[in-house]
Scaffold this motif. Structure first.
Motif, short mmCIF file in Angstrom:
data_model
loop_
_atom_site.label_atom_id
_atom_site.label_comp_id
_atom_site.label_asym_id
_atom_site.label_seq_id
_atom_site.Cartn_x
_atom_site.Cartn_y
_atom_site.Cartn_z
N GLU A 181 0.87 -1.20 0.00
CA GLU A 181 0.08 0.01 -0.02
C GLU A 181 1.00 1.30 -0.01
O GLU A 181 1.82 1.42 0.85
N LYS A 185 -3.09 3.38 -2.23
CA LYS A 185 -3.50 2.48 -3.22
C LYS A 185 -2.63 1.12 -2.97
O LYS A 185 -1.46 1.19 -2.84
N VAL A 186 -3.38 0.11 -3.09
CA VAL A 186 -2.73 -1.30 -2.80
C VAL A 186 -2.20 -1.71 -4.37
O VAL A 186 -3.01 -1.85 -5.18
#
Length: 594
Positions: A181, A185-186
């Protein structure tokens, strides 16, 4: 002056056009199968010494072709782990290797059947004289094995009962991803991409990746326990049948190395752990923590301004290789220009780095993921060293070119040292010098501590595997204990699942795929010291040493070219003292940075 532009992706089409869809390669495999059938018939009809030269010529041809095919498939699988057709081709090549080993088992029995007096007389023939070491070695090893029928059965069963477990491990790893992450956002990273994060300057990033990394390998641990136990169990069953009591017999023999040499190496390393512990303590202070954890070992200390582009890294390597010798420099520039190297940082690639040889084509290919760190440049130099070793063997009889893994690391580590030392010398600031020197010491820790942990773990694992199945929990305990001893208690956190995430424990080539790296590192230190003393005049002597690596015991190689006795402590101490001096330099440089 025109500056060459170096591309980050390799060229495989020069071997077989079309990758895993190549019709040319499929035809090549059919021709190889036909040649192998002919080789089998010749082997079956071979009786006595007179037919041996022509049989060996046929083996030379088949061996070159199967190595070419294997190198191509391995490159395909490495560049795209989702390439199912490449995996299928890999299965075909594995089967061909098994068939070749069956034929060689037959050849070995024919060697054993030749009377000693006839054998000694035949070795004096001109066509066999230069091969006396390797065929004597093959005959001796054959005498230590089982009957033709039994050894053939072992080779046949190994396809599904042994090699398939290594392939299963690779298949599981290929499907693994590590979530990362960043900025909310992963991203799903491949294991190769995730492993690069352990050199990130931010400890929170390293720790985040480490937690997800351990979780990912832990989730698959029961499957990896199965692959490891089946590989170990298969080997031990074969050893028991052959009457081999020491699990180190095979790796030592394959490395053409005496146990006294290995024992002396580890003994002297243990004596020189203290400087490395002091380095790790100072590193913790510089990172602002009490003690480093396993995921801090590759953390940068000091500061290197910006990333180094692939182009800049290539030019740096070429320039400094030239200060050692023109042959190494010209070879390396040729490798970059002809796109021998796959270095692009993209998803879908397998982790790690390697160099593989295409003997028929007279070329090599290098695989890695380049992200612009000093470690990446060192890795690139390392793999180019491997490729230069292959180049140095040109003109050597192909059957004398199969050098052992411990000396296989000689040229690679030597090349890495040239670049690492140059980086330290050309540092623009004190912080940059600290960073680059620390990068060198990271590799010393990896080779003298991390690999020692692997050796200790594998030794303990095989002893327990003799008694039965070794559970996941017990494997973790063995690894934890091995790491504690190898790092002399210097880490705050250890990594018990290392046995699962390290490919080397699951390969089917040979067990103890670890100590040769340490040997190669220290052996290279001795050679590197000679090069510094003699300058560019040493290059021809160096190539002469590399040429002999496939046809001598390592103790004889060292004595012939370096006039040293590897079973005595003096040689090992010489290299270890150089490492201790680097630690002292690092401590002095960082005294006022705490």
């Amino acid at each position: 002056m025109k500056i060459n532009q170096y591309v980050e992706t390799w060229d495989l089409d020069v071997f077989f056009l079309g990758g895993s869809d190549s019709e040319e390669f499929k035809q090549y495999l059919k021709e190889l199968e036909s040649l192998m059938n002919r080789f089998r018939v010749h082997a079956e009809q071979c009786h006595g010494m007179e037919q041996l030269p022509s049989l060996l010529d046929e083996y030379k041809t088949v061996a070159a072709k199967i190595r070419e095919a294997s190198a191509f498939v391995n490159c395909l699988k490495a560049q795209n782990t989702a390439d199912k057709k490449a995996s299928q081709l890999g299965n075909t090549v594995t089967s061909l290797y098994a068939e070749l080993n069956n034929i060689l088992t037959l050849v070995d029995q024919k060697l054993v059947s030749i009377h000693d007096s006839e054998w000694e007389l035949g070795l004096q023939w001109e066509e066999l004289k230069e091969l006396s070491f390797v065929i004597n070695e093959r005959r001796r090893r054959a005498k230590e094995k089982l009957s033709l029928e039994e050894e053939t059965l072992i080779q046949s069963l190994s396809v599904d009962g042994y090699h398939s477990w290594g392939e299963m491990y690779a298949d599981i790893v290929a499907k693994m991803t590590i979530p990362f992450e960043e900025n909310g956002k992963v991203e799903q990273l491949s294991v190769g991409q995730a492993s690069n994060k352990f050199s990130h300057p931010d400890r929170t990033v390293r720790k985040q990746v480490a937690e997800e990394w351990e979780k990912a390998w832990g989730n698959q641990a029961d499957l990896f326990t199965r692959t490891l136990n089946h590989l170990g169990g298969y080997r031990l069953a074969v050893y028991k049948k052959r009457g081999w009591e020491d699990v180190l017999k095979e790796p030592l023999d394959l490395n053409r190395m005496e146990k006294e040499t290995l024992d002396m190496m580890w003994k002297q390393i243990e004596q020189y752990k203290a400087p490395l512990v002091r380095y790790l303590q100072r590193k913790a202070e510089l990172l602002g923590i009490d003690q480093v954890a396993w995921y801090d070992l590759d953390a940068p200390v000091g500061k290197v301004t910006g990333k180094v582009s692939y182009q800049e890294g290539a030019e740096f390597i070429i320039r400094h290789f030239g200060k050692f010798g023109k042959k190494l420099q010209n070879f390396t520039e040729h490798a970059f220009l002809d796109r021998w190297i796959e270095a692009e940082d993209r998803p879908g690639k397998r982790p790690g780095g390697f160099c593989t040889s295409f003997p028929e084509s007279g070329q090599s290919r290098i695989f890695m993921t380049y992200s612009g760190t000093p470690g990446n440049i060192a890795t690139l130099a390392h793999e180019l060293g491997h490729a230069f070793h292959q180049y140095a063997m040109k003109g050597v009889h192909p059957l004398n070119s199969f050098y052992a893994m411990n000396v296989a690391e000689t040229a690679s580590t030597f090349a890495e040292m040239i670049v690492a030392d140059a980086s330290v010398r050309e540092a623009r600031t004190k912080e940059e010098k600290v960073a680059l020197l620390e990068d060198k010491l990271q590799r010393s820790v990896a080779l003298l501590m991390n690999i020692h942990a692997r050796f200790l773990f594998e030794t303990a694992f095989y002893e327990e595997r003799k008694k039965g199945w070794v559970s996941t929990e017990r494997l973790n305990e063995l690894m934890y204990q091995a790491q504690q001893q190898a790092y002399s208690g210097a880490l705050a956190e250890y990594y018990p699942y290392f046995w699962a995430s390290k490919l080397h424990f699951h390969i089917t080539g040979v067990p103890f795929y670890n100590f040769p790296y340490t040997f190669g590192y220290l052996f290279s230190l001795g050679i590197y010291a000679r090069a510094l003393e003699e300058g560019t005049a040493f290059e021809d002597k160096y190539i002469a040493l590399l040429k002999d690596t496939g046809s001598m015991q390592v103790e004889d190689l060292a004595y012939k070219h370096l006039q040293v006795d590897l079973t005595q402590k003096d040689f090992w101490e010489h290299g270890l003292k150089l490492i201790a001096q680097e630690v002292e330099e690092f401590l002095e440089l960082t005294e006022d940075m705490i």
